[in-house]
Design an enzyme around this catalytic site. Structure first.
Site, short mmCIF file in Angstrom:
data_model
loop_
_atom_site.label_atom_id
_atom_site.label_comp_id
_atom_site.label_asym_id
_atom_site.label_seq_id
_atom_site.Cartn_x
_atom_site.Cartn_y
_atom_site.Cartn_z
N SER A 1 40.65 40.91 47.99
CA SER A 1 40.48 41.04 46.53
C SER A 1 39.01 41.22 46.18
O SER A 1 38.13 40.66 46.85
CB SER A 1 41.01 39.78 45.83
OG SER A 1 40.60 39.74 44.48
N TYR B 1 40.23 30.46 45.14
CA TYR B 1 41.07 31.60 45.53
C TYR B 1 40.21 32.65 46.23
O TYR B 1 40.54 33.11 47.33
CB TYR B 1 41.76 32.20 44.30
CG TYR B 1 42.33 33.57 44.55
CD1 TYR B 1 41.73 34.70 44.01
CD2 TYR B 1 43.45 33.74 45.36
CE1 TYR B 1 42.24 35.96 44.26
CE2 TYR B 1 43.96 35.00 45.62
CZ TYR B 1 43.34 36.10 45.07
OH TYR B 1 43.83 37.36 45.32
N LYS C 1 40.10 34.19 50.28
CA LYS C 1 40.13 35.61 50.66
C LYS C 1 38.93 35.95 51.54
O LYS C 1 39.05 36.65 52.56
CB LYS C 1 40.15 36.50 49.42
CG LYS C 1 41.46 36.46 48.64
CD LYS C 1 42.63 36.94 49.49
CE LYS C 1 43.92 37.01 48.70
NZ LYS C 1 45.06 37.46 49.53
C1 WQD Z 1 41.17 41.42 32.85
C2 WQD Z 1 40.35 41.46 31.56
C3 WQD Z 1 39.76 39.29 30.73
C4 WQD Z 1 43.90 38.10 29.83
C5 WQD Z 1 41.98 38.61 38.07
C6 WQD Z 1 41.63 37.72 39.22
C7 WQD Z 1 41.40 38.54 40.46
C8 WQD Z 1 42.57 39.47 40.71
C9 WQD Z 1 42.88 40.32 39.48
C10 WQD Z 1 43.99 38.59 42.43
C11 WQD Z 1 39.21 40.46 31.54
C12 WQD Z 1 40.70 40.00 29.76
C13 WQD Z 1 42.78 38.80 30.24
C14 WQD Z 1 44.08 37.82 28.45
C15 WQD Z 1 42.01 38.92 27.96
N1 WQD Z 1 43.73 38.76 41.11
N2 WQD Z 1 41.86 39.21 29.33
N3 WQD Z 1 43.12 38.24 27.57
O1 WQD Z 1 40.05 38.45 35.59
O2 WQD Z 1 39.56 40.86 36.22
O3 WQD Z 1 40.90 39.44 37.76
O4 WQD Z 1 43.11 39.41 38.39
O5 WQD Z 1 43.41 39.06 43.36
O6 WQD Z 1 41.28 37.65 41.54
O7 WQD Z 1 40.42 37.07 38.90
O8 WQD Z 1 41.90 40.21 35.60
O9 WQD Z 1 43.80 40.60 34.11
O10 WQD Z 1 42.83 38.25 34.26
O11 WQD Z 1 41.54 40.05 33.09
O12 WQD Z 1 41.16 39.30 27.12
O13 WQD Z 1 45.08 37.18 28.00
O14 WQD Z 1 41.21 41.11 30.47
O15 WQD Z 1 38.73 38.58 30.04
O16 WQD Z 1 38.13 41.05 30.82
P1 WQD Z 1 40.49 39.71 36.23
P2 WQD Z 1 42.60 39.72 34.26
#
Ligand code: WQD
Length: 333
Positions: free
Chosen positions: A124, A148, A152
Protein backbone atom coordinates in the site's frame (compact mmCIF):
# COMPACT_ATOMS: atom_id res chain seq x y z
CA UNK A 1 -0.54 -21.81 -13.80
CA UNK A 2 -1.90 -22.91 -10.46
CA UNK A 3 -2.10 -19.77 -8.29
CA UNK A 4 -3.04 -19.59 -4.60
CA UNK A 5 -4.87 -16.32 -3.82
CA UNK A 6 -5.00 -15.47 -0.12
CA UNK A 7 -7.87 -13.10 0.69
CA UNK A 8 -9.29 -13.98 -2.72
CA UNK A 9 -12.87 -13.41 -1.55
CA UNK A 10 -12.09 -9.82 -0.57
CA UNK A 11 -12.50 -6.61 -2.56
CA UNK A 12 -9.21 -6.47 -4.51
CA UNK A 13 -8.72 -10.23 -4.30
CA UNK A 14 -12.04 -11.14 -5.94
CA UNK A 15 -11.47 -8.77 -8.86
CA UNK A 16 -7.95 -10.15 -9.30
CA UNK A 17 -9.32 -13.71 -9.32
CA UNK A 18 -11.59 -12.73 -12.22
CA UNK A 19 -8.57 -11.41 -14.13
CA UNK A 20 -6.42 -14.49 -13.37
CA UNK A 21 -9.19 -16.88 -14.44
CA UNK A 22 -9.75 -14.86 -17.59
CA UNK A 23 -6.05 -15.31 -18.41
CA UNK A 24 -6.41 -19.10 -18.11
CA UNK A 25 -4.92 -19.60 -14.65
CA UNK A 26 -6.31 -22.11 -12.14
CA UNK A 27 -6.83 -20.60 -8.70
CA UNK A 28 -7.34 -21.64 -5.11
CA UNK A 29 -8.93 -19.00 -2.89
CA UNK A 30 -7.69 -19.09 0.71
CA UNK A 31 -9.92 -16.90 2.86
CA UNK A 32 -11.27 -16.87 6.43
CA UNK A 33 -14.27 -14.78 5.29
CA UNK A 34 -13.74 -12.40 8.21
CA UNK A 35 -14.25 -9.46 5.83
CA UNK A 36 -15.77 -11.11 2.76
CA UNK A 37 -19.24 -12.31 1.78
CA UNK A 38 -19.52 -16.08 1.42
CA UNK A 39 -21.11 -15.91 -2.02
CA UNK A 40 -18.12 -14.10 -3.56
CA UNK A 41 -16.45 -17.26 -4.96
CA UNK A 42 -19.74 -18.15 -6.69
CA UNK A 43 -19.96 -14.62 -8.11
CA UNK A 44 -16.36 -14.90 -9.36
CA UNK A 45 -17.22 -18.24 -11.01
CA UNK A 46 -20.34 -16.73 -12.62
CA UNK A 47 -18.32 -13.85 -14.09
CA UNK A 48 -15.42 -16.03 -15.22
CA UNK A 49 -17.60 -18.88 -16.47
CA UNK A 50 -15.59 -21.41 -14.53
CA UNK A 51 -15.34 -22.76 -11.01
CA UNK A 52 -12.83 -21.81 -8.36
CA UNK A 53 -11.42 -23.90 -5.56
CA UNK A 54 -11.95 -22.44 -2.08
CA UNK A 55 -10.29 -23.29 1.23
CA UNK A 56 -11.67 -21.56 4.33
CA UNK A 57 -8.34 -20.95 6.01
CA UNK A 58 -6.91 -18.39 8.42
CA UNK A 59 -3.24 -17.75 7.67
CA UNK A 60 -2.46 -17.72 11.40
CA UNK A 61 -3.51 -21.42 11.43
CA UNK A 62 -0.32 -22.79 9.92
CA UNK A 63 -1.27 -26.51 9.83
CA UNK A 64 -4.52 -25.72 8.02
CA UNK A 65 -2.65 -23.44 5.63
CA UNK A 66 -0.08 -26.19 4.96
CA UNK A 67 -2.82 -28.74 4.19
CA UNK A 68 -4.59 -26.40 1.78
CA UNK A 69 -1.39 -25.53 -0.11
CA UNK A 70 -0.11 -29.12 -0.27
CA UNK A 71 -3.42 -30.21 -1.74
CA UNK A 72 -3.29 -27.57 -4.48
CA UNK A 73 0.48 -27.43 -5.24
CA UNK A 74 0.52 -23.77 -6.34
CA UNK A 75 3.20 -22.51 -8.73
CA UNK A 76 2.65 -18.93 -7.52
CA UNK A 77 0.74 -16.99 -4.89
CA UNK A 78 -1.00 -13.61 -4.71
CA UNK A 79 -1.22 -12.49 -1.10
CA UNK A 80 -4.09 -10.16 -0.15
CA UNK A 81 -5.23 -11.61 3.18
CA UNK A 82 -4.89 -9.10 5.99
CA UNK A 83 -6.53 -6.42 8.09
CA UNK A 84 -6.57 -2.99 6.44
CA UNK A 85 -8.37 -0.35 8.50
CA UNK A 86 -5.99 2.40 9.62
CA UNK A 87 -8.10 3.51 12.58
CA UNK A 88 -8.63 -0.05 13.81
CA UNK A 89 -4.88 -0.71 13.51
CA UNK A 90 -4.18 2.16 15.89
CA UNK A 91 -6.67 0.71 18.43
CA UNK A 92 -5.64 -2.96 18.03
CA UNK A 93 -2.01 -3.05 16.83
CA UNK A 94 -1.33 -6.59 18.08
CA UNK A 95 -4.18 -7.94 15.91
CA UNK A 96 -2.58 -6.24 12.91
CA UNK A 97 0.91 -7.58 13.61
CA UNK A 98 -0.47 -11.07 14.22
CA UNK A 99 -2.69 -11.27 11.13
CA UNK A 100 -0.66 -9.20 8.66
CA UNK A 101 2.92 -10.07 9.68
CA UNK A 102 2.68 -13.48 11.37
CA UNK A 103 0.12 -14.59 8.79
CA UNK A 104 2.48 -13.55 5.99
CA UNK A 105 5.37 -15.36 7.69
CA UNK A 106 3.28 -18.54 7.77
CA UNK A 107 2.49 -18.18 4.07
CA UNK A 108 6.14 -17.57 3.12
CA UNK A 109 7.26 -20.50 5.29
CA UNK A 110 4.80 -22.88 3.63
CA UNK A 111 5.49 -21.57 0.12
CA UNK A 112 9.22 -22.12 0.64
CA UNK A 113 8.64 -25.59 2.06
CA UNK A 114 6.66 -26.73 -1.00
CA UNK A 115 8.94 -24.97 -3.48
CA UNK A 116 6.47 -22.26 -4.56
CA UNK A 117 8.74 -19.26 -5.10
CA UNK A 118 6.70 -16.71 -7.09
CA UNK A 119 4.75 -14.10 -5.14
CA UNK A 120 2.75 -10.93 -5.69
CA UNK A 121 2.15 -9.07 -2.43
CA UNK A 122 -0.64 -6.57 -1.74
CA UNK A 123 1.17 -3.59 -0.29
CA UNK A 124 0.00 0.00 0.00
CA UNK A 125 1.07 3.59 -0.60
CA UNK A 126 0.51 4.03 3.11
CA UNK A 127 4.11 2.78 3.54
CA UNK A 128 5.26 6.21 2.36
CA UNK A 129 3.56 8.08 5.19
CA UNK A 130 3.34 11.85 4.68
CA UNK A 131 5.08 12.29 1.29
CA UNK A 132 8.14 14.58 0.99
CA UNK A 133 7.51 14.77 -2.76
CA UNK A 134 4.49 14.28 -5.01
CA UNK A 135 4.14 12.34 -7.33
CA UNK A 136 5.68 9.66 -5.12
CA UNK A 137 8.36 7.39 -6.71
CA UNK A 138 9.19 3.93 -5.33
CA UNK A 139 12.56 5.37 -4.18
CA UNK A 140 10.72 7.66 -1.72
CA UNK A 141 11.64 6.87 1.92
CA UNK A 142 9.25 4.51 3.70
CA UNK A 143 7.85 6.14 6.82
CA UNK A 144 4.47 4.67 7.72
CA UNK A 145 2.58 6.66 10.35
CA UNK A 146 0.25 3.92 11.62
CA UNK A 147 0.48 0.23 12.58
CA UNK A 148 -1.30 -0.85 9.39
CA UNK A 149 1.35 0.84 7.26
CA UNK A 150 4.08 -0.58 9.52
CA UNK A 151 2.82 -4.13 8.83
CA UNK A 152 2.90 -3.53 5.08
CA UNK A 153 6.44 -2.16 5.25
CA UNK A 154 7.58 -5.05 7.48
CA UNK A 155 6.20 -7.68 5.12
CA UNK A 156 7.86 -5.93 2.17
CA UNK A 157 11.16 -6.08 4.09
CA UNK A 158 10.65 -9.77 4.95
CA UNK A 159 10.02 -10.52 1.27
CA UNK A 160 13.18 -8.61 0.30
CA UNK A 161 15.26 -10.60 2.82
CA UNK A 162 13.76 -13.88 1.59
CA UNK A 163 14.73 -12.87 -1.93
CA UNK A 164 18.32 -12.39 -0.75
CA UNK A 165 18.30 -15.81 0.91
CA UNK A 166 16.57 -17.82 -1.83
CA UNK A 167 18.26 -17.57 -5.27
CA UNK A 168 15.12 -18.64 -7.18
CA UNK A 169 12.61 -16.50 -5.26
CA UNK A 170 10.76 -13.88 -7.27
CA UNK A 171 8.31 -11.33 -5.91
CA UNK A 172 6.58 -8.05 -6.71
CA UNK A 173 5.09 -5.92 -3.94
CA UNK A 174 2.37 -3.71 -5.39
CA UNK A 175 1.87 -0.42 -3.54
CA UNK A 176 -1.78 0.48 -4.15
CA UNK A 177 -2.89 4.07 -4.09
CA UNK A 178 -6.70 4.43 -3.82
CA UNK A 179 -8.69 1.53 -5.32
CA UNK A 180 -12.35 2.29 -6.10
CA UNK A 181 -15.13 0.99 -8.32
CA UNK A 182 -16.39 -2.50 -9.02
CA UNK A 183 -16.61 -5.13 -11.73
CA UNK A 184 -19.07 -3.80 -14.40
CA UNK A 185 -21.30 -6.85 -13.92
CA UNK A 186 -22.27 -5.56 -10.48
CA UNK A 187 -21.66 -9.05 -9.05
CA UNK A 188 -18.62 -8.13 -6.95
CA UNK A 189 -17.46 -4.89 -5.35
CA UNK A 190 -16.40 -3.22 -2.13
CA UNK A 191 -18.58 -4.31 0.79
CA UNK A 192 -17.11 -2.76 3.92
CA UNK A 193 -18.51 -4.07 7.20
CA UNK A 194 -19.99 -1.30 9.39
CA UNK A 195 -19.22 2.36 8.76
CA UNK A 196 -17.00 2.73 5.68
CA UNK A 197 -13.56 4.16 6.42
CA UNK A 198 -12.91 5.18 2.84
CA UNK A 199 -14.38 7.97 0.76
CA UNK A 200 -15.99 6.16 -2.17
CA UNK A 201 -18.06 3.58 -0.26
CA UNK A 202 -19.23 6.33 2.09
CA UNK A 203 -20.32 8.53 -0.81
CA UNK A 204 -22.10 5.51 -2.31
CA UNK A 205 -23.97 4.89 0.95
CA UNK A 206 -25.12 8.54 1.01
CA UNK A 207 -26.24 8.38 -2.65
CA UNK A 208 -28.13 5.18 -1.83
CA UNK A 209 -29.93 6.98 1.00
CA UNK A 210 -28.39 4.75 3.65
CA UNK A 211 -26.62 7.69 5.32
CA UNK A 212 -28.02 11.25 5.45
CA UNK A 213 -24.80 13.04 4.52
CA UNK A 214 -21.07 12.70 4.35
CA UNK A 215 -18.39 14.67 6.17
CA UNK A 216 -15.68 16.32 4.11
CA UNK A 217 -12.61 16.01 6.30
CA UNK A 218 -11.31 19.55 5.98
CA UNK A 219 -11.57 22.08 3.17
CA UNK A 220 -8.53 24.09 4.21
CA UNK A 221 -5.88 21.84 2.69
CA UNK A 222 -3.23 23.28 0.37
CA UNK A 223 -5.10 22.12 -2.74
CA UNK A 224 -7.02 24.02 -5.46
CA UNK A 225 -10.43 23.55 -3.82
CA UNK A 226 -9.12 22.99 -0.28
CA UNK A 227 -10.13 19.31 -0.09
CA UNK A 228 -7.87 16.26 -0.09
CA UNK A 229 -6.50 14.94 -3.37
CA UNK A 230 -5.88 11.22 -3.97
CA UNK A 231 -4.83 8.97 -6.84
CA UNK A 232 -7.94 6.86 -7.41
CA UNK A 233 -7.69 3.76 -9.59
CA UNK A 234 -10.40 1.45 -10.85
CA UNK A 235 -10.23 -1.93 -9.12
CA UNK A 236 -10.28 -3.67 -12.52
CA UNK A 237 -7.17 -1.72 -13.54
CA UNK A 238 -5.62 -2.75 -10.23
CA UNK A 239 -6.56 -6.39 -10.90
CA UNK A 240 -4.84 -6.19 -14.29
CA UNK A 241 -1.68 -4.95 -12.55
CA UNK A 242 -1.63 -8.16 -10.49
CA UNK A 243 -1.86 -10.28 -13.62
CA UNK A 244 1.05 -8.36 -15.13
CA UNK A 245 3.03 -8.72 -11.89
CA UNK A 246 2.52 -12.49 -11.79
CA UNK A 247 3.91 -12.72 -15.32
CA UNK A 248 6.94 -10.64 -14.29
CA UNK A 249 7.70 -13.06 -11.42
CA UNK A 250 8.19 -15.71 -14.12
CA UNK A 251 10.96 -13.76 -15.83
CA UNK A 252 13.55 -14.62 -13.22
CA UNK A 253 14.50 -14.18 -9.57
CA UNK A 254 14.42 -10.86 -7.76
CA UNK A 255 12.19 -8.70 -5.58
CA UNK A 256 10.79 -5.28 -6.42
CA UNK A 257 8.14 -2.85 -5.19
CA UNK A 258 5.98 -1.06 -7.74
CA UNK A 259 3.42 1.74 -7.34
CA UNK A 260 -0.05 1.09 -8.70
CA UNK A 261 -1.67 4.44 -9.37
CA UNK A 262 -2.58 6.66 -12.31
CA UNK A 263 -0.47 9.70 -11.41
CA UNK A 264 -3.64 11.79 -11.72
CA UNK A 265 -5.45 13.14 -8.66
CA UNK A 266 -9.02 14.07 -7.78
CA UNK A 267 -10.21 16.09 -4.80
CA UNK A 268 -13.00 15.08 -2.44
CA UNK A 269 -15.29 17.68 -4.03
CA UNK A 270 -14.52 16.33 -7.51
CA UNK A 271 -15.39 12.83 -6.28
CA UNK A 272 -18.69 14.04 -4.84
CA UNK A 273 -19.63 15.84 -8.06
CA UNK A 274 -18.57 12.88 -10.23
CA UNK A 275 -20.60 10.46 -8.13
CA UNK A 276 -23.69 12.70 -8.26
CA UNK A 277 -23.34 12.78 -12.06
CA UNK A 278 -22.89 9.00 -12.30
CA UNK A 279 -25.71 8.10 -9.91
CA UNK A 280 -28.17 10.92 -10.59
CA UNK A 281 -28.45 11.16 -6.82
CA UNK A 282 -27.52 14.09 -4.53
CA UNK A 283 -24.63 13.55 -2.13
CA UNK A 284 -25.21 16.06 0.69
CA UNK A 285 -22.18 16.88 2.82
CA UNK A 286 -20.91 19.08 5.60
CA UNK A 287 -17.31 20.09 6.20
CA UNK A 288 -15.75 18.66 9.35
CA UNK A 289 -12.34 18.84 10.98
CA UNK A 290 -9.39 17.13 9.35
CA UNK A 291 -8.86 13.46 10.20
CA UNK A 292 -5.80 12.88 12.44
CA UNK A 293 -2.85 11.78 10.28
CA UNK A 294 -4.53 12.77 7.01
CA UNK A 295 -2.48 14.45 4.26
CA UNK A 296 -3.36 16.98 1.57
CA UNK A 297 -2.23 15.18 -1.57
CA UNK A 298 -1.12 11.67 -2.50
CA UNK A 299 -0.27 10.80 -6.11
CA UNK A 300 1.70 7.91 -7.59
CA UNK A 301 4.64 8.22 -9.91
CA UNK A 302 3.47 5.45 -12.27
CA UNK A 303 6.65 5.32 -14.38
CA UNK A 304 7.93 1.97 -13.06
CA UNK A 305 4.55 0.24 -13.49
CA UNK A 306 4.55 1.38 -17.12
CA UNK A 307 8.14 0.28 -17.80
CA UNK A 308 8.31 -2.89 -15.69
CA UNK A 309 4.72 -4.17 -15.90
CA UNK A 310 3.71 -2.49 -19.14
CA UNK A 311 0.67 -1.40 -17.11
CA UNK A 312 -1.27 1.86 -17.03
CA UNK A 313 -4.58 2.83 -15.46
CA UNK A 314 -7.14 2.99 -18.28
CA UNK A 315 -10.52 3.66 -16.68
CA UNK A 316 -11.54 7.27 -15.97
CA UNK A 317 -13.32 8.82 -12.98
CA UNK A 318 -16.76 8.62 -14.58
CA UNK A 319 -16.30 4.86 -15.09
CA UNK A 320 -15.06 4.41 -11.51
CA UNK A 321 -18.17 6.16 -10.19
CA UNK A 322 -20.58 4.44 -12.61
CA UNK A 323 -19.30 0.98 -11.72
CA UNK A 324 -19.27 1.79 -8.00
CA UNK A 325 -22.87 3.01 -8.22
CA UNK A 326 -23.98 0.02 -10.31
CA UNK A 327 -22.61 -2.25 -7.58
CA UNK A 328 -23.93 -0.21 -4.63
CA UNK A 329 -27.41 0.35 -6.08
CA UNK A 330 -27.75 -3.38 -6.71
CA UNK A 331 -27.23 -4.18 -3.03
CA UNK A 332 -29.86 -4.06 -0.31
CA UNK A 333 -29.39 -1.79 2.72
C1 WQD B 1 -9.60 9.75 0.68
C2 WQD B 1 -9.86 11.25 0.83
C3 WQD B 1 -10.01 11.98 3.11
C4 WQD B 1 -13.73 9.77 3.95
C5 WQD B 1 -6.80 4.98 2.96
C6 WQD B 1 -5.79 4.25 3.78
C7 WQD B 1 -4.78 3.58 2.89
C8 WQD B 1 -5.46 2.75 1.83
C9 WQD B 1 -6.50 3.57 1.06
C10 WQD B 1 -5.40 0.42 2.42
C11 WQD B 1 -9.04 11.89 1.94
C12 WQD B 1 -11.34 12.17 2.39
C13 WQD B 1 -12.60 10.30 3.33
C14 WQD B 1 -14.78 10.64 4.33
C15 WQD B 1 -13.54 12.51 3.48
N1 WQD B 1 -6.08 1.60 2.39
N2 WQD B 1 -12.51 11.63 3.10
N3 WQD B 1 -14.64 11.98 4.08
O1 WQD B 1 -7.01 8.07 3.51
O2 WQD B 1 -6.17 8.23 1.12
O3 WQD B 1 -6.18 6.03 2.26
O4 WQD B 1 -7.41 4.11 2.03
O5 WQD B 1 -4.33 0.18 1.94
O6 WQD B 1 -3.99 2.75 3.69
O7 WQD B 1 -5.11 5.20 4.57
O8 WQD B 1 -8.35 7.08 1.59
O9 WQD B 1 -10.75 6.99 1.13
O10 WQD B 1 -9.97 7.21 3.54
O11 WQD B 1 -9.75 9.15 1.98
O12 WQD B 1 -13.45 13.73 3.26
O13 WQD B 1 -15.84 10.23 4.89
O14 WQD B 1 -11.23 11.46 1.18
O15 WQD B 1 -9.71 13.08 3.97
O16 WQD B 1 -8.69 13.21 1.52
P1 WQD B 1 -6.88 7.47 2.17
P2 WQD B 1 -9.77 7.54 2.11
Amino acid sequence: MRIAVTGGAGYIGSHTCVELLGAGHEILILDNFANAERDVPDQIAAIAGQGVEVAEVDLVDKPALARALEGFCPEAAVHFAGLKAVGEAVEKPLDYYRVNVAGSLNLLDEMTRIGCERLVFSSSATVYGAPEQVPIPESHPLAPTNPYGQTKMMVERIIEDLGRARPDFSAVSLRYFNPVGAHPSGRIGEAPRGVPNNLMPFIADVAAGMRPEMKVHGNDWDTPDGTGIRDYIHVMDLAAAHLAAIEVTGEGPGVQAINVGSGRGHSVMEMIRAFEAASGRPVPYTVSDRRPGDIATSLADPTLAASRLNWRATRDLATMCADAWNWRSGRSG
